[in-house]
Each structure stands twice: as C-alpha cells, then as structure tokens.
Design an enzyme around this catalytic site. Structure first.
Site, PDB file in Angstrom:
ATOM      1  N   ASP A 123       3.917  11.669   7.497  1.00  0.00           N
ATOM      2  CA  ASP A 123       2.548  11.554   6.990  1.00  0.00           C
ATOM      3  C   ASP A 123       1.583  11.115   8.089  1.00  0.00           C
ATOM      4  O   ASP A 123       0.375  11.082   7.873  1.00  0.00           O
ATOM      5  CB  ASP A 123       2.463  10.625   5.775  1.00  0.00           C
ATOM      6  CG  ASP A 123       2.741   9.163   6.093  1.00  0.00           C
ATOM      7  OD1 ASP A 123       3.286   8.869   7.174  1.00  0.00           O
ATOM      8  OD2 ASP A 123       2.430   8.312   5.235  1.00  0.00           O
TER       9      ASP A 123
ATOM     10  N   THR B  14       0.829  -1.213   0.000  1.00  0.00           N
ATOM     11  CA  THR B  14       0.000   0.000   0.000  1.00  0.00           C
ATOM     12  C   THR B  14       0.862   1.261   0.000  1.00  0.00           C
ATOM     13  O   THR B  14       0.384   2.327  -0.370  1.00  0.00           O
ATOM     14  CB  THR B  14      -0.920   0.022   1.233  1.00  0.00           C
ATOM     15  OG1 THR B  14      -0.131  -0.151   2.413  1.00  0.00           O
ATOM     16  CG2 THR B  14      -1.952  -1.087   1.149  1.00  0.00           C
TER      17      THR B  14
ATOM     18  N   GLU C 238      -7.480   5.009  10.358  1.00  0.00           N
ATOM     19  CA  GLU C 238      -7.357   4.677  11.777  1.00  0.00           C
ATOM     20  C   GLU C 238      -5.902   4.621  12.235  1.00  0.00           C
ATOM     21  O   GLU C 238      -5.614   4.675  13.424  1.00  0.00           O
ATOM     22  CB  GLU C 238      -8.051   3.341  12.064  1.00  0.00           C
ATOM     23  CG  GLU C 238      -7.271   2.095  11.679  1.00  0.00           C
ATOM     24  CD  GLU C 238      -7.009   1.959  10.183  1.00  0.00           C
ATOM     25  OE1 GLU C 238      -6.016   1.319   9.808  1.00  0.00           O
ATOM     26  OE2 GLU C 238      -7.801   2.505   9.384  1.00  0.00           O
TER      27      GLU C 238
ATOM     28  N   SER D 128       8.433   4.768   5.896  1.00  0.00           N
ATOM     29  CA  SER D 128       7.538   5.297   6.919  1.00  0.00           C
ATOM     30  C   SER D 128       8.136   5.088   8.315  1.00  0.00           C
ATOM     31  O   SER D 128       9.306   5.383   8.522  1.00  0.00           O
ATOM     32  CB  SER D 128       6.143   4.669   6.783  1.00  0.00           C
ATOM     33  OG  SER D 128       5.210   5.305   7.615  1.00  0.00           O
TER      34      SER D 128
ATOM     35  N   ASP E  70       8.394   9.899   7.835  1.00  0.00           N
ATOM     36  CA  ASP E  70       8.145  10.686   6.618  1.00  0.00           C
ATOM     37  C   ASP E  70       7.051  11.722   6.843  1.00  0.00           C
ATOM     38  O   ASP E  70       6.599  12.362   5.893  1.00  0.00           O
ATOM     39  CB  ASP E  70       7.819   9.791   5.422  1.00  0.00           C
ATOM     40  CG  ASP E  70       6.488   9.064   5.564  1.00  0.00           C
ATOM     41  OD1 ASP E  70       6.153   8.668   6.694  1.00  0.00           O
ATOM     42  OD2 ASP E  70       5.804   8.875   4.549  1.00  0.00           O
TER      43      ASP E  70
ATOM     44  N   ASP F   7       5.732  10.671  12.359  1.00  0.00           N
ATOM     45  CA  ASP F   7       6.571   9.526  12.044  1.00  0.00           C
ATOM     46  C   ASP F   7       7.659   9.977  11.073  1.00  0.00           C
ATOM     47  O   ASP F   7       7.795  11.166  10.783  1.00  0.00           O
ATOM     48  CB  ASP F   7       5.738   8.366  11.491  1.00  0.00           C
ATOM     49  CG  ASP F   7       5.169   8.657  10.121  1.00  0.00           C
ATOM     50  OD1 ASP F   7       4.984   9.839   9.777  1.00  0.00           O
ATOM     51  OD2 ASP F   7       4.901   7.702   9.374  1.00  0.00           O
TER      52      ASP F   7
END
Length: 556
Positions: free
Chosen positions: A311, A46, A395, A149, A309, A307
């Site tokens: 996002d 993803t 979420e 991430s 990066d 976090d």
C-alpha cells in the site's frame, strides 16, 4: 526519526538478527494473552490490530476473537456478501489466515482466498471489494487483510475493510475491538469454530483470481500503452512483499520493459538492508531499507518498490535517487490533474495536515481545491468514492487516485499504481519524477521538511491529543507572525489529535505516537535548512512549556 543512526543501517542483516520463525509460530499457537494486561488486549490503531506473538500481542486467541467479532459486526450491519481475504508475506500471516478461516467457515461467511494460495496486497483487496459492489445495493462484500504493513518480521497484523473498500472507521473498529476483548475476557466462550481441514473444504471458502482481475484492470487507471511504446526501462523491487507475484503478469500482459530485481520471499526478510535504527523493516521510503535499489538506479530510467502489503511506494529516480514521499506526491498531483482530461474539473486534492506545503502550492497552481484531513486514509474514502477527490495522499508514502475515466479505483492506499504512475510520467514527459520535482521547485520554492520524535510520557501524550490553540503561547514562528493554530483538520473540522502552527514560510505540527512514548514533530520551511532547525527548536520549546504548565497546574 529519533536517536542515532545505527552503524548497521543500509547493510545486509547479520544472521544473529534474523527472527526465529519456528519459535515465532509456536508462540502464536501456544501463547495465552492475559486480557487484564493492557498490552495483551486487542487494540485497533489506524491500520488494525498489530503486535508480536513473542509479546502476547498477536496470538491465536486474538485472531479467533477478532474474526468472531467481525462475523458479529457483519451480521449487525447486514453485510451478507463475500469477505475478500488477503495476506502478506510476514511469518504470522499464514497461521492467522488458518485461524480466521476456522471462524469464518463456522459462521457461514463466504471467504474469498487467493486461488494460488498466494499473497494479496491491501489495494487489491480494496479493488476486489469495490469491483464486486459496483451497482449493488444489497449483498455487499467487505474484506480483511492480514498484514502489519512494513513492520519488522516478528510482527503480525489484522485489519478490516468494510463495503466502501477503505480502512474501517473508528465506529467499526471500536465495536470490533470491544467485542473481541469481551471474548478474550470470557476465555473465548461464544466462539464458533471448526477444524482447519473442514474449513478449507467447506462451501464457505472460495478461490478468487486476485491477480488476473487486478492486472487486467490496470489499463483503466495507468496509460500502460504509453509505458510500453516509450520503451522506458523500469526496475521493480517488491521487497519480498505481497505484490511479488503480480509484477510478472503485469510485465507480460502489457509488454513493458521492466526488470524485477528480486522475487525472493523469506519470512525472515534476510535480503533486506537494515533500517536506520538497526531493525529489519520493509519501509520503502527509508533510504537505508532501500539501499539495494538506490544502488541500482543508473540501470533504469526509473525504479520503484513497495512495502510488505504494497500500500506504500518508494520511487527511485535516475536523476537524484530515492524521492522524499512528499516530493513525489507533489509531482504525481501536478501530472495527473494536467493529464486526466476525463476527471471532473471540480475534483479536489486530498492531503493530510502533516503533509508538505508544496502540495498546497501545486493545488493552487492547478486552481484546485485543497482538502486537508486528519492522519489516516479512512478520511479520504468518501471523497474517492464520490469523485470529489481526484487524488488523496499521505506524507508516509501512501496514496490512491481515480481511474482515467474519473471513477473510483481503490479507497485504500495503492503502492502498485503509484509505481506505475512514475513510469507513465517518465514515458510521457521524457523526464523522471526527480527532474519533474526540480522543475516544480523552480516555480514554487524549495521545501525543507522533516519529522523528528521527542520523548513524552503517556500523560503528556494524552495532553497533546486534547490541546487547545490558546495553550500554545506563541505570536511568532522563526521570526514570522503566526497565521493560524489548528487542532482540527480544515477538510472536515475534526480533531487530528495534536496541533499545527502555521506562518508564511514555515509550520510545525505535533502529534503523539500511538505505539511509543514519544511525540512526533513535523516541520517545514520554505526558506532554508537553518530556518527548519529554528522551527523545530521553537516547536519543542513550545510543547515543553505546555508540559511544564500542565505539571505545575497538577501540583497546585
């Protein structure tokens, strides 16, 4: 979470646990992946291709192949504008950038890198793409972000954002993945590449002011003047992320009362508390990884972190500490739709099928349509661009929303604006987001939400992906009649790779993990903690029956 909480959770990392960066970088350049081994192949999940050089999952060959595949994808898609390139602070991000630039320059792709040789968050790349493409019909830009991430320090990641600024859809990622693996199978025959020094000096590599263009525009999405004039005291912990050099310019430009609690950057992430399972992970929604900022909460009116990066967001309220991501999303939605008068009155609320039902109740209170999508932020891109969604959130602490005037800001998750929104909420309402959430629950009920993991074989995971509602032989869920069994998201009618079972005051959803031999059980009750446990147990029993029935059918 699965398994027992590590005794190291929330504590400073022991020196023996730190990744050996020289060995990791050496493995990146010397490791040769074997494309006949599934775990060595390029695999876009993803959020792009991820893995560790130690496992032959993120090596130079992968990045060269993916970069060449992206060049070919751009050509076949007639994408001729600049390619905005960002990296995070993981150890493998710099080497991967060097490899990628060698390919982009050789293919005459105009790559836009940070003018200060710094780090660029995922949302800033999305913002740059959309800003460049505004009012253009041709010569459109796209981008890549080199990041895994919040994954551990030994991991690397590489993801592609097309001209819509959001995460690439499966049509794009499948094509790129297939093309990259074909290059690996041919030992990179057909790769176009020039030496790094030539690439950096080439006319194809350009410097871009990511910080200035993003920071100046923030006043168009957040009421920065309200934050400044209120004097609300903010604590900001970048967690050594790509946002680290953005915060001081934001503080200086807008004159806000904020303290950066740490500006440390270290590829070992030695400053991070250990996460719940004993691993180093920059997860701003984890109370263990966020232990430092939680311990400082009394010093600030509200505090937040991102976090690696940037996002995702983690919000720490003075009133009750680190907020559950679902709880903060509910507060953000409630506040925004009541305080953005220029937004369309028909703008809907976007959420994933596994997000909390408190969001459904907030949307109903606001008299706003709820759009429930499969997991993955790519499903929200069109709604944010067209303005049919005012807010979209997951979420897992990722969200974005429209500018104050009602136009698109980013089509990827933006943890920076979600942190600043917490400051705006505190400034404008005179209560922090934790207090705002408590008020919401007094009106709408208290949700008890948790995600747990359960073991599953690869065959069982495949079965879950294609499950049909009639395979779940349940008429009741924790004492209540079942109202619906879903395998497709109501928002777009597409399968979400699992099942969701819904009753009046509770629900559960089961989905296979993409990386581990487990399946995820999301569950929620609006009654009690005990009711939640009953839902979780019945969910596991039901899925176990599905697995047993499939096994019995196979043996026949």
């Amino acid at each position: 979470m699965a398994g027992q909480v590590s005794p190291l959770a929330g504590k400073t990392i022991e020196p023996s646990m730190l990744v050996n960066v020289p060995r990791l970088v050496t493995a990146y350049f010397t490791g040769k992946p074997d494309p006949t081994v599934p775990s060595h192949r390029v695999a876009f999940g993803t959020s792009g291709h991820r893995g560790s050089a130690f496992d032959y999952a993120f090596n130079e060959a992968h990045i060269l192949a993916i970069s060449q595949a992206i060049c070919r994808y751009r050509s076949r898609s007639h994408i001729t504008g600049p390619l905005f390139v960002g990296i995070d602070t993981h150890a493998l991000s710099e080497p991967a950038l060097a490899s990628a630039l060698e390919v982009f320059a050789a293919n005459d792709v105009n790559a836009m890198i940070d003018e200060r040789n710094g780090y660029t968050p995922t949302p800033v790349v999305s913002h740059a793409i959309l800003t460049y493409n505004k009012n253009r019909k041709s010569g459109l830009a796209d981008g890549i972000v080199i990041t895994p991430s919040h994954n551990p320090p030994e991991d690397g990641g590489f993801k592609y954002n097309p001209p819509n600024g959001g995460p690439a859809d499966t049509n794009a990622t499948t094509w790129i993945e297939r093309t990259a693996n074909a290059l690996l199978e041919k030992d990179l025959k057909g790769l176009r590449r020039i030496p790094y020094d030539r690439a950096r000096k080439s006319t194809s590599v350009h410097r871009h002011d990511y910080i200035g263009s993003y920071v100046v525009d923030l006043a168009n999405i957040i009421d920065m003047e309200a934050i400044r004039s209120s004097g609300v005291k903010l604590g900001i912990d970048p967690l050594g992320s790509a946002s680290v050099h953005f915060w001081q310019p934001i503080i200086e430009r807008y004159g806000i009362a904020a303290t950066i609690v740490s500006d440390a950057i270290d590829p070992t992430f030695r400053f991070m508390p250990v996460d719940w399972d004993g691993k180093v992970r920059m997860d701003c929604s984890s109370p263990y990884a966020m232990a430092r900022l939680i311990g400082m909460r009394d010093k600030f009116d509200v505090a937040f972190a991102n976090d690696t990066d940037a996002d995702r967001h983690g919000i720490v309220a003075r009133s009750n500490g680190l907020m559950n991501p679902n709880h903060y999303l509910a507060v953000a939605i409630s506040y925004l739709y009541e305080n953005r008068p220029d937004w369309s009155s028909s703008g809907a609320v976007g959420k994933t099928v596994v997000s909390s039902g408190i969001i459904d109740r907030v949307a109903a209170k606001l008299d706003r349509k709820l759009v429930e999508m499969p997991v993955g932020f790519k499903w929200f891109v069109d709604g944010l661009i067209g303005g049919s969604l005012g807010f979209a959130g997951e979420e897992s602490a990722g969200a974005s929303f429209l500018r104050r005037g009602g136009s698109v800001w980013t089509t990827d998750k933006d943890g920076i604006i979600l942190g600043l929104l917490a400051a705006e909420i505190t400034a404008q309402t005179k209560r922090d987001p934790g207090e705002a959430y408590d008020q919401l629950t007094r009106e709408l009920g208290v949700p008890f939400y948790e995600r747990i993991d359960a073991s599953a074989t690869p065959e069982q995971k495949d079965l879950l992906k294609t499950l049909s509602p009639n395979q779940i032989n349940m008429m009741e869920l924790a004492g209540e009649p079942i109202r619906a069994k879903l395998t497709a998201a109501p928002g777009n009618g597409l399968p979400f790779g699992g099942i969701k079972v819904i009753a009046e005051n509770g629900w559960f959803a089961a989905r296979p993990s993409g990386t581990e031999d487990v399946y995820k059980i999301y569950a929620e009750s609006f009654r009690s903690e005990g009711h939640l446990r009953q839902i979780q147990q019945e969910a596991q029993n039901s899925i176990a029956c599905v697995f047993e029935n499939a096994k019995a059918h196979t043996l026949k």
